[in-house]
Scaffold this motif. Structure first.
Motif, PDB file in Angstrom:
ATOM      1  N   GLU A 158       0.831  -1.205   0.000  1.00 60.54           N
ATOM      2  CA  GLU A 158       0.000   0.000   0.000  1.00 60.54           C
ATOM      3  C   GLU A 158       0.867   1.257   0.000  1.00 60.54           C
ATOM      4  O   GLU A 158       0.577   2.222  -0.721  1.00 60.54           O
ATOM      5  N   ALA A 159       1.941   1.256   0.790  1.00 62.70           N
ATOM      6  CA  ALA A 159       2.841   2.414   0.835  1.00 62.70           C
ATOM      7  C   ALA A 159       3.586   2.581  -0.488  1.00 62.70           C
ATOM      8  O   ALA A 159       3.739   3.710  -0.979  1.00 62.70           O
ATOM      9  N   VAL A 160       4.023   1.482  -1.071  1.00 67.42           N
ATOM     10  CA  VAL A 160       4.708   1.542  -2.364  1.00 67.42           C
ATOM     11  C   VAL A 160       3.769   2.110  -3.421  1.00 67.42           C
ATOM     12  O   VAL A 160       4.146   2.982  -4.216  1.00 67.42           O
ATOM     13  N   ILE A 174      -1.114 -13.072  -1.386  1.00 64.01           N
ATOM     14  CA  ILE A 174      -1.446 -13.142  -2.811  1.00 64.01           C
ATOM     15  C   ILE A 174      -2.547 -12.123  -3.127  1.00 64.01           C
ATOM     16  O   ILE A 174      -2.490 -11.420  -4.138  1.00 64.01           O
ATOM     17  N   ALA A 175      -3.527 -12.008  -2.239  1.00 70.51           N
ATOM     18  CA  ALA A 175      -4.596 -11.011  -2.424  1.00 70.51           C
ATOM     19  C   ALA A 175      -4.021  -9.595  -2.396  1.00 70.51           C
ATOM     20  O   ALA A 175      -4.448  -8.726  -3.166  1.00 70.51           O
ATOM     21  N   ALA A 176      -3.046  -9.347  -1.522  1.00 66.23           N
ATOM     22  CA  ALA A 176      -2.413  -8.030  -1.450  1.00 66.23           C
ATOM     23  C   ALA A 176      -1.671  -7.714  -2.749  1.00 66.23           C
ATOM     24  O   ALA A 176      -1.714  -6.574  -3.234  1.00 66.23           O
ATOM     25  N   LEU A 177      -1.019  -8.707  -3.327  1.00 67.18           N
ATOM     26  CA  LEU A 177      -0.361  -8.504  -4.622  1.00 67.18           C
ATOM     27  C   LEU A 177      -1.403  -8.207  -5.701  1.00 67.18           C
ATOM     28  O   LEU A 177      -1.192  -7.346  -6.561  1.00 67.18           O
ATOM     29  N   GLY A 178      -2.534  -8.908  -5.652  1.00 64.32           N
ATOM     30  CA  GLY A 178      -3.606  -8.658  -6.608  1.00 64.32           C
ATOM     31  C   GLY A 178      -4.153  -7.248  -6.494  1.00 64.32           C
ATOM     32  O   GLY A 178      -4.408  -6.578  -7.506  1.00 64.32           O
ATOM     33  N   PHE A 227      -2.528  -4.691  -5.338  1.00 58.28           N
ATOM     34  CA  PHE A 227      -1.461  -3.805  -5.813  1.00 58.28           C
ATOM     35  C   PHE A 227      -1.491  -3.683  -7.338  1.00 58.28           C
ATOM     36  O   PHE A 227      -1.459  -2.575  -7.880  1.00 58.28           O
ATOM     37  N   VAL A 228      -1.543  -4.806  -8.045  1.00 61.06           N
ATOM     38  CA  VAL A 228      -1.483  -4.739  -9.509  1.00 61.06           C
ATOM     39  C   VAL A 228      -2.756  -4.173 -10.127  1.00 61.06           C
ATOM     40  O   VAL A 228      -2.742  -3.751 -11.283  1.00 61.06           O
ATOM     41  N   SER A 229      -3.836  -4.143  -9.375  1.00 60.45           N
ATOM     42  CA  SER A 229      -5.075  -3.587  -9.922  1.00 60.45           C
ATOM     43  C   SER A 229      -5.121  -2.069  -9.826  1.00 60.45           C
ATOM     44  O   SER A 229      -5.997  -1.435 -10.421  1.00 60.45           O
ATOM     45  N   ALA A 230      -4.188  -1.462  -9.107  1.00 59.48           N
ATOM     46  CA  ALA A 230      -4.181  -0.006  -8.917  1.00 59.48           C
ATOM     47  C   ALA A 230      -3.411   0.685 -10.043  1.00 59.48           C
ATOM     48  O   ALA A 230      -2.308   0.254 -10.410  1.00 59.48           O
ATOM     49  N   SER A 254      -2.409 -16.041 -12.692  1.00 62.14           N
ATOM     50  CA  SER A 254      -3.869 -15.974 -12.561  1.00 62.14           C
ATOM     51  C   SER A 254      -4.306 -15.896 -11.101  1.00 62.14           C
ATOM     52  O   SER A 254      -5.339 -15.304 -10.795  1.00 62.14           O
ATOM     53  N   ALA A 255      -3.525 -16.463 -10.188  1.00 66.04           N
ATOM     54  CA  ALA A 255      -3.850 -16.352  -8.762  1.00 66.04           C
ATOM     55  C   ALA A 255      -3.709 -14.906  -8.281  1.00 66.04           C
ATOM     56  O   ALA A 255      -4.478 -14.445  -7.453  1.00 66.04           O
ATOM     57  N   ILE A 256      -2.746 -14.199  -8.815  1.00 68.41           N
ATOM     58  CA  ILE A 256      -2.510 -12.816  -8.408  1.00 68.41           C
ATOM     59  C   ILE A 256      -3.488 -11.875  -9.105  1.00 68.41           C
ATOM     60  O   ILE A 256      -4.051 -10.979  -8.476  1.00 68.41           O
ATOM     61  N   SER A 257      -3.695 -12.080 -10.389  1.00 68.42           N
ATOM     62  CA  SER A 257      -4.572 -11.195 -11.149  1.00 68.42           C
ATOM     63  C   SER A 257      -5.298 -11.993 -12.224  1.00 68.42           C
ATOM     64  O   SER A 257      -4.649 -12.526 -13.127  1.00 68.42           O
TER      65      SER A 257
END
Length: 177
Positions: free
Chosen positions: A59-61, A118-122, A124-127, A154-157
């Motif tokens: 989130e900070a990144v 994994i959800a946090a990475l997802g 992140f990439v959706s922003a 696919s698990a991440i996004s």
């Protein structure tokens, strides 16, 4: 690990941003592994126990990079070679490692154990225009198998358009620095 994440957040926060410029953040050796045992206790071999802090880091990144971040997970994101995941039996010799099917099964176990990360990475990439690159290391070289690569992206996004596995063993920025 929490101190390293806090230091990385401070470093990213201190980076100047230019209009249209992208931030690049490189981290490595997360070693997401088997997770917790049936009783809910951490497995003694599990190195990644900080999903909440990892989510806060991402989130900070994202915030400091104004949702224009190339995040590079530079090797050993997943502990796919960990012996605690069990032997690989389809190969003709122990030295040849896991088959693609066995590697996918190992990855599935790790994805279940680390669903929050994994959800946090997802998220992140959706922003914005954030992008994630997974560079395989020695512990997760099985990411080079097509089925393993497809499964993790696919698990991440679900769209997979912002997640790549670097098949060359390294990543080069397209930014003009």
């Amino acid at each position: 690990a929490a101190c390293v994440l806090a230091s990385a957040i401070a470093l990213v926060a201190a980076q100047p941003t230019q209009s249209g410029a992208r931030s690049i953040v490189v981290i490595s050796d997360l070693h997401m592994g088997i997770g917790r045992d049936a009783s809910g206790e951490w497995n003694a071999t599990e190195d990644f126990r900080w999903a909440t802090e990892f989510s806060q880091f991402l989130e900070a990144v994202d915030r400091n990079g104004q949702s224009r971040v190339d995040l590079v997970l530079n090797g050993d994101t997943f502990a796919l070679a960990d012996a605690v995941l069990g032997p690989c039996g389809e190969s003709s010799s122990p030295q040849s490692g896991c088959s693609e099917r066995e590697a996918v099964a190992r990855l599935e176990r790790i994805l279940r154990a680390h669903g929050a990360a994994i959800a946090a990475l997802g998220k992140f990439v959706s922003a914005g225009s954030n992008h994630l690159v997974l560079v395989p290391g020695d512990e997760d070289a099985a990411l080079l198998f097509p089925a393993v690569s497809r499964r993790v992206t696919s698990a991440i996004s679900p769209t997979r358009s912002r997640v790549d596995v670097a098949g060359s063993g390294h990543w080069l920025s397209t930014n003009n620095l």
